[in-house]
Design a protein around this motif. Structure first.
Motif, PDB file in Angstrom:
ATOM      1  N   ALA A   1       0.926  -1.098   0.134  1.00 48.54           N
ATOM      2  CA  ALA A   1       0.083   0.103   0.000  1.00 48.54           C
ATOM      3  C   ALA A   1       0.859   1.235  -0.026  1.00 48.54           C
ATOM      4  O   ALA A   1       1.861   1.149   0.006  1.00 48.54           O
ATOM      5  CB  ALA A   1      -0.792  -0.141   1.450  1.00 48.54           C
ATOM      6  N   HIS A   2       0.255   2.413  -0.084  1.00 49.07           N
ATOM      7  CA  HIS A   2       0.797   3.835   0.078  1.00 49.07           C
ATOM      8  C   HIS A   2       1.298   3.881   1.626  1.00 49.07           C
ATOM      9  O   HIS A   2       0.926   3.156   2.427  1.00 49.07           O
ATOM     10  CB  HIS A   2      -0.049   4.679  -0.146  1.00 49.07           C
TER      11      HIS A   2
ATOM     12  N   PRO B   1       7.473  -1.965   2.469  1.00 45.62           N
ATOM     13  CA  PRO B   1       7.339  -0.664   2.793  1.00 45.62           C
ATOM     14  C   PRO B   1       6.391  -0.032   1.687  1.00 45.62           C
ATOM     15  O   PRO B   1       5.865  -0.456   0.742  1.00 45.62           O
ATOM     16  CB  PRO B   1       8.823  -0.192   2.239  1.00 45.62           C
ATOM     17  N   GLY B   2       5.875   1.175   2.356  1.00 39.16           N
ATOM     18  CA  GLY B   2       4.994   2.009   1.493  1.00 39.16           C
ATOM     19  C   GLY B   2       5.524   3.089   0.858  1.00 39.16           C
ATOM     20  O   GLY B   2       4.982   3.874  -0.120  1.00 39.16           O
ATOM     21  N   HIS B   3       6.755   3.567   1.126  1.00 35.73           N
ATOM     22  CA  HIS B   3       7.310   4.724   0.509  1.00 35.73           C
ATOM     23  C   HIS B   3       8.138   4.409  -0.732  1.00 35.73           C
ATOM     24  O   HIS B   3       8.652   3.422  -1.014  1.00 35.73           O
ATOM     25  CB  HIS B   3       8.373   5.249   1.695  1.00 35.73           C
ATOM     26  N   VAL B   4       7.910   5.421  -1.588  1.00 28.48           N
ATOM     27  CA  VAL B   4       8.598   5.202  -3.167  1.00 28.48           C
ATOM     28  C   VAL B   4       9.851   5.242  -2.920  1.00 28.48           C
ATOM     29  O   VAL B   4      10.347   4.365  -3.660  1.00 28.48           O
ATOM     30  CB  VAL B   4       7.854   6.506  -3.782  1.00 28.48           C
ATOM     31  N   ASP B   5      10.621   5.401  -1.911  1.00 28.90           N
ATOM     32  CA  ASP B   5      11.928   5.332  -2.007  1.00 28.90           C
ATOM     33  C   ASP B   5      12.442   3.973  -1.595  1.00 28.90           C
ATOM     34  O   ASP B   5      13.530   3.499  -2.202  1.00 28.90           O
ATOM     35  CB  ASP B   5      12.502   6.180  -0.844  1.00 28.90           C
TER      36      ASP B   5
ATOM     37  N   LEU C   1      -5.813   0.164   1.526  1.00 29.00           N
ATOM     38  CA  LEU C   1      -6.096   1.363   0.913  1.00 29.00           C
ATOM     39  C   LEU C   1      -6.794   2.116   2.258  1.00 29.00           C
ATOM     40  O   LEU C   1      -7.318   1.623   3.019  1.00 29.00           O
ATOM     41  CB  LEU C   1      -7.208   1.511   0.083  1.00 29.00           C
ATOM     42  N   CYS C   2      -6.368   3.532   2.493  1.00 23.12           N
ATOM     43  CA  CYS C   2      -6.699   4.323   3.581  1.00 23.12           C
ATOM     44  C   CYS C   2      -8.181   4.773   3.331  1.00 23.12           C
ATOM     45  O   CYS C   2      -8.496   5.284   2.172  1.00 23.12           O
ATOM     46  CB  CYS C   2      -5.887   5.388   3.907  1.00 23.12           C
TER      47      CYS C   2
ATOM     48  N   GLN D   1       1.849   6.001  -4.152  1.00 25.89           N
ATOM     49  CA  GLN D   1       2.213   4.796  -3.942  1.00 25.89           C
ATOM     50  C   GLN D   1       1.247   3.529  -4.357  1.00 25.89           C
ATOM     51  O   GLN D   1       1.570   2.393  -4.846  1.00 25.89           O
ATOM     52  CB  GLN D   1       3.153   4.491  -2.914  1.00 25.89           C
ATOM     53  N   THR D   2      -0.144   3.971  -4.173  1.00 23.23           N
ATOM     54  CA  THR D   2      -0.833   2.825  -4.438  1.00 23.23           C
ATOM     55  C   THR D   2      -0.833   2.466  -6.091  1.00 23.23           C
ATOM     56  O   THR D   2      -1.065   1.495  -6.394  1.00 23.23           O
ATOM     57  CB  THR D   2      -2.403   3.316  -4.332  1.00 23.23           C
TER      58      THR D   2
END
Length: 751
Positions: free
Chosen positions: A53-54, A122-126, A145-146, A154-155
């Motif tokens: 997820a994001h 992880p959810g972070h794009v990095d 999803l939130c 990121q989703t």
């Protein structure tokens, strides 16, 4: 804990009434689970799922609840680690301090007699490579999803990764208890932004602080989660206030399924009432084909909706035998052909596994594997199909976050780890040396941010080298290089957070404090117009002296060759003996290493040696080498020079709504738009931008596109930089040299 020790512990705890009973039952539950894990189950009883997820959508909290309800852990802890414990899957100290997942973590558990291998990502794009390699080896996924944030940047990235590896997924709308939760809005975003054929299979009973349970649309039952930790699931009739909506949503679910499933479609057209089993069968068939996405709801933090999600994962996501995996085999003509792998767990087929992640553990390098075919036992040997190296398996482990549990064998569909295997991420291993098979490797994105790096203390260089070597091997998106132009070390990664995390890990794990800074741009210096030279190098001392004279022209090369240096020997006769020509060439190249405008390399010139003179005694190759250096220096003082800067070909992908903002940004950074391309409400902008203007763009792009924008860049060419930038760089260079350093005559005239 051994059974004997557990028994002694429980005997002692019997003196404590309630606490004793609670711990006893938890220990018995865990002990029973450990015994079950050692048993190899049929392929139908295996699930390999990832939770993606994001950032901050509740992935790790959800995993913590799954492990608790399945009896894998005896206590639940929060992600932020307020009790100084933190979530089980966030085993790294940095993860617990920051409250984010940095590395993907694997675990396994049992639910309703099914083995479930889980990877929390992880959810972070990095840290997107962690998601990439997890999805590469998984059979299904839960897309979290939130309920407030909905579909975020990121989703969309995770969804693209799932499509790349054809991974079926369930959507779980989390955080129903948050203020502003709106699962209907999230469902519309799933349909419109991500183009999923999605529908609710569950509905919430109340939202925000009034969330009391969920409604199963398929079974037409209401579920409430009671007990101290929501561990007791109580089924009841659907509340009167929600019956109309549940009926409408069930009809909508059947309609969406009928569009993609022939069996249910026939029932729908014939106006035949669909049974519970008809709907469940249709959901499973379409979910496996990725033509339908079932949407579930809940709140992990408040312990609601987790057990039905686990049931749905068993019911709708594929087992390893239902996923077609291929290996590539090179035939006699040199072309690769696809070989379908056999996932049966009887061990008759030769072993084939993929190494998808490397990590340095307490006992050396730990390599994560997915077994795709056959069986591997402790003590056997395997071969790396890329390097042809043989490795003996001394220890075979299954992973539970940072804890390891030894096993004697693994079968097709299992995720496990080995120690002491020297390989790269994406290598294929077999147990027969004759098998020339390899699996498709993992997609690795290009690095987008670079920074200079150096240890604060020179005495830490050994630890620095060890840490960098480890991190670059573990993470293929983290790259290290030495820049010979600027004499500095440069690290590249997926974002500023990515590099900052590794800088902190170097300090924590290797006791090596780091200085990160903006890297220098590799400018070049070139001549504007042809300039003649006639240089005499003469030095007399006691005995043989030095004598060398050369003359000719230095002229600019065409723009498409402005990164080259060409040396042309046009001498005729013996004025400059041929044995001294290499000395002149060496002197020219040495002088071109560092120009006098800004200390950058000289490029884009053609050195034409036309004539000269020598002395019968005093001339030597070294004398003509010094003459070559002097000739370049002479032309630098008399000719007209300019700076060249690198231009990058930049590709920016953003939603159409941000097109105007991004184009304005690129223009502000002295960029030139070269084209655009539109596709599914997304637009790709092609531009050429000076590298010196691209620093910090990653953060700016994410902030102005709500985190949805992505960009890539690669070197295009060198072009002359603007006069004001050249003047600024020259001034900074002269100041760095200090007072009293003579400036080139030509530049004094120009300035």
């Amino acid at each position: 804990m051994t059974i004997l020790n557990m028994f002694k512990c429980n005997m002692y705890l019997n003196k404590l009434p309630r606490l004793s009973s609670l711990i006893y039952h938890k220990n018995v539950r865990l002990m029973a689970s450990y015994e079950k894990y050692a048993v190899h189950k049929p392929i139908e009883k295996i699930r390999n799922i990832g939770i993606s997820a994001h950032i901050d959508s509740g992935k790790t909290t959800l995993t913590e609840r799954i492990l608790f309800y399945t009896g894998r852990i005896s206590e639940m802890h929060e992600v932020k680690g307020k009790d100084n414990v933190g979530a089980v899957m966030d085993s790294m100290e940095l993860e617990r301090q920051r409250g984010i997942t940095i590395q993907s973590a694997a675990t396994y558990t049992i639910w309703k007699d099914h083995n479930i291998n889980i990877i929390d990502t992880p959810g972070h794009v990095d840290f997107t490579v962690e998601v990439e390699r997890a999805l590469r080896v998984l059979d299904g996924a839960i897309l979290v999803l939130c309920a407030v944030g909905g579909v975020q940047s990121q989703t969309l990235t995770v969804d693209r990764q799932m499509k790349r590896y054809n991974v079926p997924c369930l959507a779980f709308i989390n955080k129903l208890d948050r203020l502003g939760a709106n699962p209907k809005k999230v469902l519309n975003q799933l349909r419109n932004k991500m183009h999923h054929n999605a529908a609710f299979i569950q509905l919430p009973i109340g939202l925000e602080s009034k969330t009391t349970g969920i409604i199963d649309i398929v079974t037409q039952k209401a579920m409430y989660f009671e007990g101290e930790f929501g561990e007791i699931v109580r089924e009841d009739e659907i509340p009167q206030a929600h019956r109309a909506e549940a009926h409408d949503r069930r009809h909508e679910l059947i309609e969406y399924l009928s569009n993609v499933d022939e069996t249910l479609g026939e029932l729908f057209l014939n106006e035949t009432a669909a049974t519970e089993q008809d709907i469940k069968g249709a959901i499973r068939r379409t979910c496996l084909k990725r033509t339908f996405t079932p949407v579930l709801v809940g709140t992990a933090l408040k312990n609601k909706g987790i057990q039905p999600l686990l049931d749905a994962a068993l019911e709708y996501l594929p087992n390893p035998g239902e996923v077609t995996n291929y290996a590539l085999k090179e035939n006699s003509s040199g072309k690769s052909e696809k070989i379908i792998l056999d996932p049966t767990r009887n061990g008759d087929k030769p072993f084939l596994g993929l190494a998808f992640k490397l990590e340095l553990g307490k006992f050396g390098q730990l390599t994560y594997f997915r077994c795709y075919q056959g069986m591997l036992k402790k003590g056997e040997s395997i071969y790396n199909t890329r390097t042809r190296k043989k490795v003996r398996i001394a220890r075979l482990v299954r992973l539970h976050s940072n804890q390891m549990e030894d096993v004697d064998s693994v079968c097709a569909g299992d995720i496990f780890a080995l120690f002491g295997v020297d390989c790269a991420s994406g290598d294929t291993f077999v147990n027969e040396s004759k098998l020339n098979l390899s699996m498709e490797s993992i997609y690795i994105a290009d690095a987008v941010v670079s920074m200079s790096i150096q240890p604060k203390n020179s005495k830490d260089r050994d630890n620095f080298a060890k840490g960098i070597a480890r991190f670059t091997k573990e993470d293929p998106t983290f790259r290290f290089a030495w820049d010979p132009d600027n004499k500095e070390s440069v690290v590249s990664g997926m974002g500023e957070l990515h590099l900052d995390i590794y800088a902190q890990r170097l300090e924590r794990e290797y006791n090596c404090p780091i200085i990160l800074g903006k890297p220098k741009v590799s400018f070049r210096e070139t001549i504007v117009s042809p300039c003649k030279f006639d240089y005499l190098h003469k030095k007399q001392s006691g005995g043989a002296g030095q004598y060398g004279r050369i003359s000719g022209i230095i002229e600019p090369l065409p723009p498409d060759q402005n990164t080259k240096i060409v040396f042309s020997d046009e001498t005729v006769g013996t004025n400059v003996p041929k044995q001294y020509i290499p000395g002149v060439e060496k002197g020219v190249y040495m002088m071109c290493e560092k120009g006098l405008l800004t200390g950058s390399r000289i490029a884009g010139i053609k050195f034409r040696l036309q004539d000269g003179a020598h002395h019968i005694v005093d001339s030597s190759e070294f004398a003509f080498q010094m003459a070559g250096q002097g000739a370049v220096r002479q032309v630098f003082e008399t000719g007209v020079w300019q700076l060249l800067e690198p231009i990058m070909a930049v590709e920016v992908i953003v939603p159409e709504e941000f097109q105007g903002t991004i184009m304005a940004q690129i223009s502000k950074r002295r960029g030139v738009i070269t084209g655009t391309d539109s596709n599914d409400e997304w637009i790709t902008i092609f531009a050429e931008v000076p590298l010196n203007e691209m620093f910090g763009y990653s953060g700016e792009l994410r902030s102005c596109t709500q985190g949805k924008g992505e960009f890539t860049m690669e070197y295009s060419r060198y072009t002359p930089c603007t006069p004001d930038l050249q003047e600024k760089l020259m001034r900074e260079y002269q100041e760095s040299l200090g007072d009293g350093v003579p400036q080139p005559q030509q530049q004094k005239k120009k300035n």
